[in-house]
Structures are given as C-alpha cells and as structure tokens.
Design a protein around this motif. Structure first.
Motif, short mmCIF file in Angstrom:
data_model
loop_
_atom_site.label_atom_id
_atom_site.label_comp_id
_atom_site.label_asym_id
_atom_site.label_seq_id
_atom_site.Cartn_x
_atom_site.Cartn_y
_atom_site.Cartn_z
N ALA A 38 -1.51 7.37 15.92
CA ALA A 38 -2.68 6.49 16.03
C ALA A 38 -3.83 7.18 16.74
O ALA A 38 -5.00 7.06 16.34
CB ALA A 38 -2.29 5.21 16.76
N THR A 85 -7.36 8.06 14.74
CA THR A 85 -8.58 7.33 15.13
C THR A 85 -9.52 8.16 15.99
O THR A 85 -10.70 7.81 16.12
CB THR A 85 -8.22 6.06 15.90
OG1 THR A 85 -7.54 6.42 17.12
CG2 THR A 85 -7.35 5.12 15.07
N ASP A 119 -0.33 -1.54 10.38
CA ASP A 119 -0.73 -0.20 9.95
C ASP A 119 0.42 0.79 10.14
O ASP A 119 0.60 1.70 9.34
CB ASP A 119 -1.94 0.26 10.77
CG ASP A 119 -3.14 -0.64 10.54
OD1 ASP A 119 -3.65 -0.68 9.41
OD2 ASP A 119 -3.56 -1.33 11.50
N CYS A 133 -7.89 -6.34 15.25
CA CYS A 133 -7.68 -4.91 15.04
C CYS A 133 -8.39 -4.44 13.77
O CYS A 133 -9.10 -3.42 13.77
CB CYS A 133 -6.19 -4.58 14.96
SG CYS A 133 -5.31 -4.73 16.53
N ARG A 134 -8.20 -5.16 12.67
CA ARG A 134 -8.82 -4.77 11.41
C ARG A 134 -10.34 -4.72 11.53
O ARG A 134 -10.99 -3.83 10.99
CB ARG A 134 -8.43 -5.75 10.29
CG ARG A 134 -7.03 -5.56 9.75
CD ARG A 134 -6.84 -6.33 8.45
NE ARG A 134 -7.10 -7.75 8.61
CZ ARG A 134 -6.20 -8.64 9.01
NH1 ARG A 134 -4.96 -8.24 9.30
NH2 ARG A 134 -6.51 -9.92 9.13
N HIS A 163 0.83 -1.20 0.00
CA HIS A 163 0.00 0.00 0.00
C HIS A 163 0.87 1.26 0.00
O HIS A 163 2.07 1.21 0.28
CB HIS A 163 -0.91 0.00 1.23
CG HIS A 163 -0.17 -0.24 2.52
ND1 HIS A 163 0.15 -1.49 2.98
CD2 HIS A 163 0.33 0.63 3.45
CE1 HIS A 163 0.81 -1.40 4.13
NE2 HIS A 163 0.93 -0.12 4.44
N ILE A 191 -3.34 7.19 7.06
CA ILE A 191 -3.17 7.44 8.49
C ILE A 191 -2.18 8.57 8.72
O ILE A 191 -2.45 9.55 9.43
CB ILE A 191 -2.71 6.17 9.21
CG1 ILE A 191 -3.76 5.07 9.11
CG2 ILE A 191 -2.34 6.46 10.67
CD1 ILE A 191 -3.25 3.70 9.53
N GLY A 214 3.95 4.27 8.00
CA GLY A 214 2.56 3.84 8.11
C GLY A 214 1.78 4.09 6.85
O GLY A 214 2.26 4.71 5.88
N ARG A 215 0.56 3.61 6.89
CA ARG A 215 -0.34 3.80 5.75
C ARG A 215 -0.51 5.29 5.47
O ARG A 215 -0.66 6.10 6.39
CB ARG A 215 -1.70 3.18 6.05
CG ARG A 215 -1.67 1.67 6.20
CD ARG A 215 -3.06 1.10 6.46
NE ARG A 215 -3.01 -0.34 6.59
CZ ARG A 215 -3.00 -1.20 5.57
NH1 ARG A 215 -3.04 -0.75 4.33
NH2 ARG A 215 -2.94 -2.50 5.79
N LEU A 244 -5.65 0.40 15.13
CA LEU A 244 -4.40 0.36 14.37
C LEU A 244 -3.43 -0.60 15.02
O LEU A 244 -3.23 -0.59 16.23
CB LEU A 244 -3.79 1.76 14.28
CG LEU A 244 -4.67 2.81 13.60
CD1 LEU A 244 -3.91 4.12 13.43
CD2 LEU A 244 -5.19 2.32 12.25
N LYS A 289 2.54 4.48 1.44
CA LYS A 289 3.01 4.75 2.79
C LYS A 289 3.65 6.12 2.88
O LYS A 289 4.03 6.72 1.88
CB LYS A 289 4.03 3.69 3.23
CG LYS A 289 3.55 2.26 3.18
CD LYS A 289 4.71 1.30 3.37
CE LYS A 289 4.32 -0.11 3.00
NZ LYS A 289 5.49 -1.00 2.87
N ALA A 294 -4.85 1.88 19.32
CA ALA A 294 -3.80 1.04 18.75
C ALA A 294 -3.48 -0.12 19.67
O ALA A 294 -3.59 -0.02 20.90
CB ALA A 294 -2.54 1.86 18.51
#
Length: 456
Positions: free
Chosen positions: A151, A155, A296, A263-264, A130, A319, A315-316, A269, A132, A236
C-alpha cells in the motif's frame, strides 16, 4: 469412507479414525501432561503461553485427544486454523505426496506449479470481479506487513490507520497496529511510526446505543483521520471485518461501507484483514462479503492450509503490479507442502459446502447461547456469525468487564473436557471457533457443558 449424520439429513465425511466423543478419564491436565509440562518449563521460554496444558497425541473431526487418553471437544480449531479438521484425509494425502517428491526449493529460486495454483484460487475466491494478483508468505502477521508495504509503495504515502480493539500480529509493525497492550506490546517498544488508531463501531459498548453505533463511529473516525492525519497522507486503512482477539466484535451495520467509501473517495487503500475470518468461518467465504465490501487488498492465513504455515496477500492487479521485482517474497513463503495443503482445503470447503455448514453451526449455537444469557445476567452480549461466536461477560447490573468469571468459566469447561478460548481487550470474552466439520452431537454436547459451567 464412512459418514456421520447431521441435522436436516446432511452428511459430512468422517474425516478421522477417532471416535467422535467427549471422554474424560483423568483430571485435566492428567499425570502424563503434567510430566510433559515439567519438561516444557525446563526447555521452553515462558513467554510462549498455552490455553490448556494438555499434550496432544491425536486430533480430528471435533475432538482433541491427549497423552492421558482424554478426548476433548474442540471449540477452538487451533484459533480458526483447522476448519476442515486436524487430520483431513485429503490434506494429509496431498502433503504426503508432495513430501515424497520435494519439500522445498524456494519459489524465488526454482518455482513450482502449486504456488501459482494457490494464487489463482485466491484471486478467484476473494471479493470482487476485478483482475487480481497474490503473493504467499508464512503467517498472518507477515501478510499484514506485506499488505502495508504494498500500500505504501503503490500510493507513495506513509500513514496507516488501524482501529481500537484490533489485533494484527506480533512483529514490530503488527504489534504497533495491534490495540491491546498486554500481553502483546508490553515492554517491546519503541513501535513503528506513522500508525494511527481510530474508534471502532463496538455496538455493545457504544455510548448512544447500538442503533446509532455504525454511522456515529464512522463519522468520528473519518473526522479524526481528516483532522489529525490528512486523508491525502493515508496509504491504507486496515481492519478486521469481525475482530478476532479483540473479542469477536462485529462492527455495527453501515460502519464498514462508510469507511470503504471514504477510502475510495480519497485514494486510500482499504485492507481487509481476513486472517481469522476467512475461508468460510463466518458463513461466507470472507466476512467482508456480508456487507458487500470489496477491499483493495485482502490478507489471509489461519484456515488457508489446514494447519500448515501459509498466508497470502491478494489485491488489485494495478496495485500489486507496481512493486519492483524482488521487493516481495521470503525463503519459506509458499512452501510446496503448505501450497498442496491449501489446494486440498479449498476443495474441501467448496465440495463439502462448508460455508453452509458454518451457517448451520451459528444456527445451533446462537439461540442456545442467547437463551443462556436470559438466565445469567453476567452474559452481557452474545454475538458473531457462522462458526465465529462469542459471549462477553460483565459484572451483573453493569457493563464492567469480568475477566475473572471468564477465566473461571473457561476453567470449568476445560475440566469437563471442552476446549474453549478467551479473548477481548478486557479479557472478558469467551470465543468459540469449532471446526466446520464438527459433528452436531458434539457441538450440542459442548453447549451442554458450557451451560453447566454457568450453573456452577
């Protein structure tokens, strides 16, 4: 540049002018080291400890040379930092060239290409295809703090879950996240709020046996998170794919995938603390790859820059992009000398195939240590992957930890010129982190000394 033979016909670069040999010419520590220790006692706060008070003048390959002329086999790598060697020529050359140009501007004031290049590489090599983003900081603890900040920001939640036996640093938040009281937490409270600790899948000590450990520990942790915190409140979950200071505990198979799946499913995260396990140490570039975990957020440090202070959070993109401008950073984060060192380290790992070399180190060490365990009932468990190996020592006939024997075995190894480290919640684990470039004859000689230490 010369080279040294390794088994299987492989060859590694001779990365230092030092003779790759164990040489004990005085007692350890020797007279000059003892003199320096007296100066240290008068000048340095006693809260800063050392495994072995020998004062180093030179190091490289698989040896550390002290002021008395002793050459010790290095099975510690500065706690997994000098995987490519203490004086890797490529690292040294890149750092020197950069120092001749400039040592600092502060990336937040006047940026430079090497910071960007390190981030590009971290985005490329960390697990997952993905998009990043990365940031650079100075230490593993700082990386963990920033991962938690990111995180929570991304979130809108506050709770963070950590695990038994985990170690994440010495700052206020990372002390809170760390499980071990002495010496890391004793007397330093109060601690940060909204941190919760869950059971880890510790195969050697799981009550119903290692075969049940993974699913039972995951179910227990998930149940406690759900009941005690509420999944919707958790920003997280943070864990080490193989615990470091906790004793090189490799969670039982299935535990990490179960936690990552939970978590998903709940918008939590998953942060992989790869500070000690990253950069080829376990035979994969990152330890979470072993079970196909795609975190993540990933925190990195230690082996990233050959001994210069550098760490990162990767990280993603969705995020990392949420944090407002100026919300992340620091004066020294991503210093240009450290960035150049990191780029050289990554070249050494990839061109030198050091992930394969780490696996070879495990192939040499594990059979010999397991054979030693067959002879000595005090060795309760031998575990690890790649060049991250440990033995847990217990009182014979039990699983009761034996920190006294652990300390004595380490002392005997040190006296014979082999640098080993201890670890574990109970202080009863011998841990081995040889440089990935250690010549194989030194690795085997170090194992000979360990065997002799157990023989008394």
């Amino acid at each position: 540049m010369t080279s040294q033979d390794l088994s299987g016909g492989e060859r590694l670069p001779q990365e230092h002018r030092l003779p790759q040999e164990r040489r004990v010419v005085t007692e350890i520590p020797g007279p000059r080291s003892r003199e320096l220790q007296e100066r240290r006692t008068a000048a340095v706060a006693p809260g800063v400890g050392s495994v072995l008070p020998v004062y180093v003048t030179d190091a490289g390959g698989g040896v550390v040379v002290d002021v008395d002329g002793n050459s010790l086999i290095d099975l510690g790598s500065g706690i997994a930092v000098t995987g490519v060697g203490n004086a890797n020529p490529r690292v040294a050359a890149r750092v020197k060239e950069q120092a001749d140009r400039f040592t600092h501007t502060c990336f937040m004031v006047a940026p430079y290409e090497s910071y960007v290049a390190v981030c590009e590489n971290l985005n490329r090599i960390t697990p997952g295809g993905h998009e990043k983003r990365s940031i650079l900081v100075n230490s593993g603890a700082e990386a963990v703090e920033n991962a938690v900040k990111i995180a929570r920001y991304a979130t809108g939640r506050q709770a963070v879950v950590a695990f038994d036996h985990g170690y994440h640093g010495r700052t206020l938040l990372t002390m809170t996240l760390t499980a071990k009281n002495m010496p890391y937490k004793q007397g330093f409270g109060p601690y940060a709020p909204e941190v919760y600790r869950m059971p880890l899948a510790y195969p050697f000590r799981w009550p119903t046996g290692p075969e049940n450990c993974g699913p039972e520990a995951a179910a227990q942790a998930i149940d406690q998170i759900t009941k005690q915190i509420g999944a919707s409140n958790v920003a997280a979950v943070l864990l080490e794919p193989i615990q470091g200071e906790g004793g090189f505990i490799e969670p039982a198979p299935g535990f990490l995938p179960a936690i990552a799946g939970f978590c998903r499913a709940n918008g939590i995260l998953f942060i992989a603390d790869e500070v000690q396990t990253g950069f080829a140490r376990t035979g994969d570039m990152f330890a979470c790859e072993h079970e196909g975990i795609v975190p993540d957020l990933v925190t990195t440090a230690k082996g990233i820059a050959g001994g210069l202070p550098l760490a990162g959070v990767t990280g993603r993109a969705d995020i990392m992009d949420k944090v407002h401008g100026g919300g992340l950073g620091g004066t020294y984060g991503g210093n240009p000398l450290a960035c150049e060192a990191a780029l050289a380290v990554l070249e050494e790992i990839e061109e030198g195939k050091l992930t394969e070399r780490a696996r070879r180190i495990g192939e040499v060490m594990l059979p010999r240590l397991r054979a030693l365990a067959e002879k000595h009932e005090a060795i309760g468990d031998v575990r690890g992957r790649g060049a991250m190996i440990a033995m847990e020592l217990v009182r014979p006939g039990t699983k009761d930890p034996d920190p006294e024997l652990t300390a004595e075995i380490a002392r005997r190894c040190h006296a014979q010129g082999v640098l080993v480290l201890t670890a574990g919640t109970y202080g009863n684990v011998l841990r081995f982190l040889p440089p990935l470039v250690i010549p194989e004859h030194l690795l085997n000689e170090g194992l000979d000394v360990i065997e002799e230490a157990f023989a008394g």
